[in-house]
Design an enzyme around this catalytic site. Sequence first.
Site, PDB file in Angstrom:
ATOM      1  N   LYS A  81       1.444  26.987  -8.523  1.00 37.94           N
ATOM      2  CA  LYS A  81       0.098  26.843  -7.929  1.00 37.94           C
ATOM      3  C   LYS A  81      -0.890  27.762  -8.643  1.00 37.94           C
ATOM      4  CE  LYS A  81      -0.881  29.199  -4.059  1.00 37.94           C
ATOM      5  NZ  LYS A  81      -2.036  30.094  -4.037  1.00 37.94           N
ATOM      6  N   ASN A  82      -0.477  29.028  -8.841  1.00 36.80           N
ATOM      7  CA  ASN A  82      -1.426  30.019  -9.362  1.00 36.80           C
ATOM      8  C   ASN A  82      -1.616  29.958 -10.866  1.00 36.80           C
ATOM      9  OD1 ASN A  82      -1.843  30.755  -6.765  1.00 36.80           O
ATOM     10  ND2 ASN A  82      -0.671  32.669  -6.862  1.00 36.80           N
TER      11      ASN A  82
ATOM     12  N   CYS B 239     -10.280  37.173   3.922  1.00 37.91           N
ATOM     13  CA  CYS B 239      -9.256  36.278   4.474  1.00 37.91           C
ATOM     14  C   CYS B 239      -8.279  37.151   5.249  1.00 37.91           C
ATOM     15  CB  CYS B 239      -8.553  35.513   3.355  1.00 37.91           C
ATOM     16  SG  CYS B 239      -7.411  36.529   2.431  1.00 37.91           S
TER      17      CYS B 239
ATOM     18  N   ARG C 182     -10.891  41.170  -0.050  1.00 37.24           N
ATOM     19  CA  ARG C 182     -10.794  40.367  -1.278  1.00 37.24           C
ATOM     20  C   ARG C 182     -12.170  40.125  -1.913  1.00 37.24           C
ATOM     21  NH1 ARG C 182      -6.384  35.873  -0.684  1.00 37.24           N
ATOM     22  NH2 ARG C 182      -6.171  36.289  -2.926  1.00 37.24           N
TER      23      ARG C 182
ATOM     24  N   ASP D  83       3.209  38.826  -3.471  1.00 36.54           N
ATOM     25  CA  ASP D  83       3.425  37.490  -2.892  1.00 36.54           C
ATOM     26  C   ASP D  83       4.864  37.280  -2.435  1.00 36.54           C
ATOM     27  OD1 ASP D  83       1.121  35.665  -5.067  1.00 36.54           O
ATOM     28  OD2 ASP D  83       0.829  37.048  -3.406  1.00 36.54           O
TER      29      ASP D  83
ATOM     30  N   ARG E 196      -0.456  25.016   1.801  1.00 35.94           N
ATOM     31  CA  ARG E 196      -1.381  25.398   0.728  1.00 35.94           C
ATOM     32  C   ARG E 196      -0.622  25.745  -0.545  1.00 35.94           C
ATOM     33  NH1 ARG E 196      -5.965  29.611   2.130  1.00 35.94           N
ATOM     34  NH2 ARG E 196      -6.168  29.209  -0.085  1.00 35.94           N
TER      35      ARG E 196
HETATM   36  C1  EPZ Z   1      -4.190  36.309  -7.021  1.00 35.92           C
HETATM   37  O1  EPZ Z   1      -5.202  36.513  -6.073  1.00 35.92           O
HETATM   38  C2  EPZ Z   1      -3.273  35.267  -6.426  1.00 35.92           C
HETATM   39  N1  EPZ Z   1      -4.009  34.027  -6.230  1.00 35.92           N
HETATM   40  C3  EPZ Z   1      -2.726  35.782  -5.090  1.00 35.92           C
HETATM   41  O2  EPZ Z   1      -1.824  34.811  -4.600  1.00 35.92           O
HETATM   42  C4  EPZ Z   1      -1.962  37.075  -5.342  1.00 35.92           C
HETATM   43  O3  EPZ Z   1      -1.518  37.600  -4.102  1.00 35.92           O
HETATM   44  C5  EPZ Z   1      -2.885  38.096  -6.026  1.00 35.92           C
HETATM   45  O4  EPZ Z   1      -3.450  37.519  -7.235  1.00 35.92           O
HETATM   46  C6  EPZ Z   1      -2.155  39.369  -6.413  1.00 35.92           C
HETATM   47  O5  EPZ Z   1      -1.087  39.061  -7.255  1.00 35.92           O
HETATM   48  C7  EPZ Z   1      -4.237  33.226  -7.303  1.00 35.92           C
HETATM   49  O6  EPZ Z   1      -3.836  33.524  -8.416  1.00 35.92           O
HETATM   50  C8  EPZ Z   1      -4.989  31.964  -7.045  1.00 35.92           C
HETATM   51  P1  EPZ Z   1      -6.486  40.050  -7.089  1.00 35.92           P
HETATM   52  P2  EPZ Z   1      -6.523  37.342  -6.484  1.00 35.92           P
HETATM   53  O7  EPZ Z   1      -7.883  39.862  -7.525  1.00 35.92           O
HETATM   54  O8  EPZ Z   1      -6.796  37.205  -7.922  1.00 35.92           O
HETATM   55  C9  EPZ Z   1      -8.894  43.733  -5.410  1.00 35.92           C
HETATM   56  C10 EPZ Z   1      -0.812  33.483  -3.009  1.00 35.92           C
HETATM   57  O9  EPZ Z   1      -0.112  33.862  -2.089  1.00 35.92           O
HETATM   58  N2  EPZ Z   1     -10.077  43.171  -6.080  1.00 35.92           N
HETATM   59  O10 EPZ Z   1      -5.429  40.271  -8.127  1.00 35.92           O
HETATM   60  O11 EPZ Z   1      -7.580  37.003  -5.514  1.00 35.92           O
HETATM   61  C11 EPZ Z   1      -8.415  42.875  -4.242  1.00 35.92           C
HETATM   62  O12 EPZ Z   1      -9.132  43.189  -3.072  1.00 35.92           O
HETATM   63  C12 EPZ Z   1      -2.100  34.209  -3.331  1.00 35.92           C
HETATM   64  O13 EPZ Z   1      -0.527  32.560  -3.812  1.00 35.92           O
HETATM   65  C13 EPZ Z   1     -11.279  43.880  -6.056  1.00 35.92           C
HETATM   66  O14 EPZ Z   1     -11.354  44.958  -5.487  1.00 35.92           O
HETATM   67  O15 EPZ Z   1      -6.047  38.826  -6.206  1.00 35.92           O
HETATM   68  C14 EPZ Z   1      -6.952  43.238  -4.136  1.00 35.92           C
HETATM   69  O16 EPZ Z   1      -6.818  44.413  -3.357  1.00 35.92           O
HETATM   70  C15 EPZ Z   1      -2.460  35.168  -2.232  1.00 35.92           C
HETATM   71  N3  EPZ Z   1     -12.367  43.369  -6.676  1.00 35.92           N
HETATM   72  C16 EPZ Z   1      -6.562  43.538  -5.588  1.00 35.92           C
HETATM   73  O17 EPZ Z   1      -7.791  43.704  -6.307  1.00 35.92           O
HETATM   74  C17 EPZ Z   1     -12.314  42.162  -7.337  1.00 35.92           C
HETATM   75  O18 EPZ Z   1     -13.342  41.747  -7.916  1.00 35.92           O
HETATM   76  C18 EPZ Z   1      -5.766  42.425  -6.260  1.00 35.92           C
HETATM   77  O19 EPZ Z   1      -6.459  41.223  -6.012  1.00 35.92           O
HETATM   78  C19 EPZ Z   1     -11.098  41.459  -7.354  1.00 35.92           C
HETATM   79  C20 EPZ Z   1      -9.986  41.987  -6.733  1.00 35.92           C
END
Ligand code: EPZ
Length: 423
Positions: A22-23, A120, A125, A310, A402
């Site tokens: 998916k990702n 969420c 996020r 995850d 999802r």
């Molecule tokens: C990706 O989400 C995945 N989704 C998530 O999978 C996964 O849990 C996550 O990466 C971590 O591995 C997809 O790839 C579509 P992040 P993403 O930005 O990119 C902070 C699932 O279960 N952050 O890596 O949204 C954020 O708050 C989903 O399949 C900022 O502060 O996660 C978090 O604490 C859930 N500012 C950390 O970084 C930003 O601009 C990591 O989030 C962006 C992120």
Amino acid sequence: MDRLRIKGGRPLVGSVKVSGAKNAALPMLAATLLADGEHELGNVPDLADIRTMLRLLGRIGAYGERGQGRARRRVLVEVSTDINPVADYDLVKTMRASVLVLGPLLARHGKARVSLPGGCAIGARPIDLHLRGLAALGADIRLAHGYVEATARRLRGGRFTFDTVTVTGTENVLMAAVLARGTSVLENCAREPEVTELARTLVAMGAGIEGIGSDTLTVKGVGKDELAPMKHSIGPDRIEAGTLAVAAAITGGDVELTECAPHLLDSLVDKLRETGARVTTTNGSMKIRGPVRPTPVDIRTSPYPGFPTDMQAQLMALCSIADGSSVIREKVFENRFMHVSELGRMGADVRVDGHTAHVKGVPSLSGAPVMATDLRASASLVLAGLRAEGSTYVQRIYHLDRGYERLERKLRSLGADIRRLRR
Ligand code: EPZ
């Protein structure tokens, strides 16, 4: 509203094929906006999030359709110059990965209006790093009425260091840099396999990216007409594979996962072996034989190649019946313990202290009606139900749908007593 009924206590036995990731598919679909023409994606899982992304692309003017019958895993996306560079709140609020269209739209069309995703269940996020990264490439970013209004006559190469490792943040800025004038250097990038797969696909389209797989990506921008439509088959979903591996472990079963990529799950495989599971891997498959009762393990989530956030909820389900106490530290998201109270309804003994969950293993779990709150929490409840005595009813499984393609069918093919109830 669908729910799952699971009658626990059956060891899972047999072989099952892992679906496409998916990702990996989500950023890949967004990347089609970087080049006009017909893009072809193979092994695309049939999931709610994928349908949402295709709906979003359709509204933008990129028309995607899934094949039928034997071709049902293939998606063709036709992209033209007639684009409406807007991602509306009604879609973005249901799937935050919608923000991935921001970088490509800005890079190719010079403007984009994308709703802020909002928080969420697992955390606030934000997308501040996405926006700062795009600004470092010369974009003008304004926030108004819950939307990002981004414009750029033409993006220019720049340097940017991500304060926090962000998967989609890296993907968004990388896609934008591909069409920027000049060279960009992006540091502290996410190294998740899905980022690597996207980068390699962009290179196959004609992009100039070096450092793939490392935390520093150097991107030599190319002209719009230098990118060709993609033709790519999505790799296996490592989190689905990990979830099925835990299903084998928690039921004391004997399962083979085929067409998976075990080398992407080293940290999980190490932990499963620590619990007493016997795991053997080849280049394309993995065999898991679960222990009668797992040994407790300590887990700390972190960006790849660390233990994946995850998989945290799924491992907690396994630890909940371990012969001793485990400590689980969630270091990526601020609120990813929503499954704890529901596992508690099944008899699990888990105490949360900030980012740390203390899991005291119990001899058995008891089936109960429970409620899913987010994608991986719902998977955790299904896994607990497979082990529990009696019947477990998991409600709100739209969360599960999802990210897992008919998980109950895969589990039933391994001998689980699991049914989807339609009400
Ligand atoms: C990706 O989400 C995945 N989704 C998530 O999978 C996964 O849990 C996550 O990466 C971590 O591995 C997809 O790839 C579509 P992040 P993403 O930005 O990119 C902070 C699932 O279960 N952050 O890596 O949204 C954020 O708050 C989903 O399949 C900022 O502060 O996660 C978090 O604490 C859930 N500012 C950390 O970084 C930003 O601009 C990591 O989030 C962006 C992120």
